[in-house]
Design a protein around this motif. Structure first.
Motif, short mmCIF file in Angstrom:
data_model
loop_
_atom_site.label_atom_id
_atom_site.label_comp_id
_atom_site.label_asym_id
_atom_site.label_seq_id
_atom_site.Cartn_x
_atom_site.Cartn_y
_atom_site.Cartn_z
N MET A 1 24.53 -0.42 -31.92
CA MET A 1 23.34 -0.06 -32.26
C MET A 1 22.88 -0.67 -33.66
O MET A 1 21.84 -1.22 -33.88
N ALA A 2 23.86 -1.02 -34.31
CA ALA A 2 23.82 -1.39 -35.57
C ALA A 2 23.62 -3.12 -35.33
O ALA A 2 22.81 -3.68 -36.25
N THR A 3 24.29 -3.56 -34.62
CA THR A 3 24.16 -4.97 -34.09
C THR A 3 22.76 -5.36 -33.69
O THR A 3 21.81 -6.52 -33.96
N HIS A 4 22.22 -4.29 -32.82
CA HIS A 4 21.04 -4.62 -32.26
C HIS A 4 19.93 -4.47 -33.29
O HIS A 4 18.93 -5.21 -33.42
N ALA A 5 20.00 -3.49 -34.20
CA ALA A 5 19.35 -3.36 -35.42
C ALA A 5 19.22 -4.69 -36.45
O ALA A 5 18.26 -5.12 -36.73
N ALA A 6 20.41 -5.22 -36.49
CA ALA A 6 20.46 -6.43 -37.29
C ALA A 6 19.85 -7.73 -36.76
O ALA A 6 18.97 -8.38 -37.45
N ARG A 7 20.00 -7.87 -35.33
CA ARG A 7 19.28 -8.69 -34.67
C ARG A 7 17.71 -8.75 -34.77
O ARG A 7 17.08 -9.67 -34.93
N ARG A 8 17.40 -7.39 -34.37
CA ARG A 8 15.98 -7.22 -34.51
C ARG A 8 15.37 -7.47 -35.92
O ARG A 8 14.23 -7.98 -36.07
N GLN A 9 15.97 -6.87 -36.96
CA GLN A 9 15.41 -7.34 -38.35
C GLN A 9 15.35 -8.58 -38.54
O GLN A 9 14.47 -9.25 -39.33
N SER A 10 16.57 -9.67 -38.17
CA SER A 10 16.52 -10.86 -38.25
C SER A 10 14.94 -11.61 -37.54
O SER A 10 14.49 -12.42 -38.21
N LEU A 11 14.62 -10.76 -36.61
CA LEU A 11 13.59 -11.70 -35.87
C LEU A 11 12.33 -11.10 -36.53
O LEU A 11 11.13 -12.12 -36.75
N VAL A 12 12.28 -9.96 -37.06
CA VAL A 12 11.14 -9.35 -37.82
C VAL A 12 10.82 -10.30 -39.11
O VAL A 12 9.62 -10.50 -39.51
N ALA A 13 11.95 -10.68 -39.79
CA ALA A 13 12.03 -11.27 -40.82
C ALA A 13 11.43 -12.77 -40.73
O ALA A 13 10.49 -13.06 -41.53
N GLN A 14 11.98 -13.27 -39.48
CA GLN A 14 11.26 -14.86 -39.02
C GLN A 14 9.80 -14.33 -38.86
O GLN A 14 9.12 -15.43 -39.21
N ASN A 15 9.36 -13.44 -38.23
CA ASN A 15 8.05 -13.25 -38.06
C ASN A 15 7.08 -13.01 -39.24
O ASN A 15 6.20 -13.95 -39.42
N MET A 16 7.60 -12.65 -40.23
CA MET A 16 6.95 -12.27 -41.46
C MET A 16 7.00 -13.75 -42.12
O MET A 16 6.17 -13.98 -42.86
N PHE A 32 16.33 -0.49 -28.58
CA PHE A 32 17.78 -0.14 -28.17
C PHE A 32 17.94 0.82 -27.00
O PHE A 32 18.80 0.56 -26.17
N GLN A 33 17.18 1.85 -26.92
CA GLN A 33 16.95 2.82 -25.79
C GLN A 33 16.83 2.06 -24.36
O GLN A 33 17.60 2.29 -23.60
N LEU A 98 24.96 3.86 -38.64
CA LEU A 98 25.90 3.97 -39.80
C LEU A 98 26.33 5.24 -39.98
O LEU A 98 27.47 5.63 -40.22
N ALA A 99 25.38 6.28 -39.73
CA ALA A 99 25.66 7.73 -39.87
C ALA A 99 26.69 8.03 -38.69
O ALA A 99 27.68 8.65 -38.95
N ILE A 100 26.35 7.59 -37.44
CA ILE A 100 27.28 7.67 -36.33
C ILE A 100 28.54 7.32 -36.64
O ILE A 100 29.63 7.80 -36.21
N TYR A 101 28.62 6.07 -37.17
CA TYR A 101 30.00 5.19 -37.48
C TYR A 101 30.80 6.09 -38.62
O TYR A 101 31.91 6.45 -38.42
N LYS A 102 30.10 6.55 -39.54
CA LYS A 102 30.90 7.37 -40.74
C LYS A 102 31.28 8.83 -40.08
O LYS A 102 32.33 9.13 -40.44
#
Length: 115
Positions: A1-16, A32-33, A98-102
């Motif tokens: 889930m964290a990897t997916h969020a990081a990849r998606r954040q990267s694409l959103v940053a590129q879009n912006m 992710f779901q 991160l909460a799930i991981y912790k």
């Protein structure tokens, strides 16, 4: 889930970053779901690295989606408001991962008697 969020954040940053680029079409990953539920091997084990056990399913089944809604006169389809909303949702997804991981680390520590 964290990897997916990081990849998606990267694409959103590129879009912006390309909000003023003529003809740029924003990209995004599926939620992710959706990735997990539509995966043919959702209930089977998958490897995350090449050196791990043999598996037939690929480690990544992410695909990039193009979502051109309305374009500006120069052909750019980036909406900064939508991208900012996506960024907030991605941060929440990352925080949840991160909460799930912790929590899982705390369970492991407790089982080892190292609370």
């Amino acid at each position: 889930m964290a990897t997916h969020a990081a990849r998606r954040q990267s694409l959103v940053a590129q879009n912006m970053a390309n909000a003023d680029t003529p003809g740029y079409v924003p990209r995004d990953l599926p939620k992710f779901q959706d990735v997990v539920s539509t995966s043919s091997a959702a209930n089977s084990m998958r490897r995350s690295r090449a050196g791990h056990f043999e598996a037939t399913a690929p480690a990544d089944n992410f695909r990039t989606l193009s979502e051109p809604n309305q374009t500006s006169p120069n052909g750019n389809a980036v909406s900064l408001e939508e991208e900012m909303m996506k960024a907030v949702n991605i941060k929440l997804q990352n925080d949840r991962a991160l909460a799930i991981y912790k929590s899982s680390l705390n369970v492991l520590r407790a089982s080892l008697g190292r609370v």
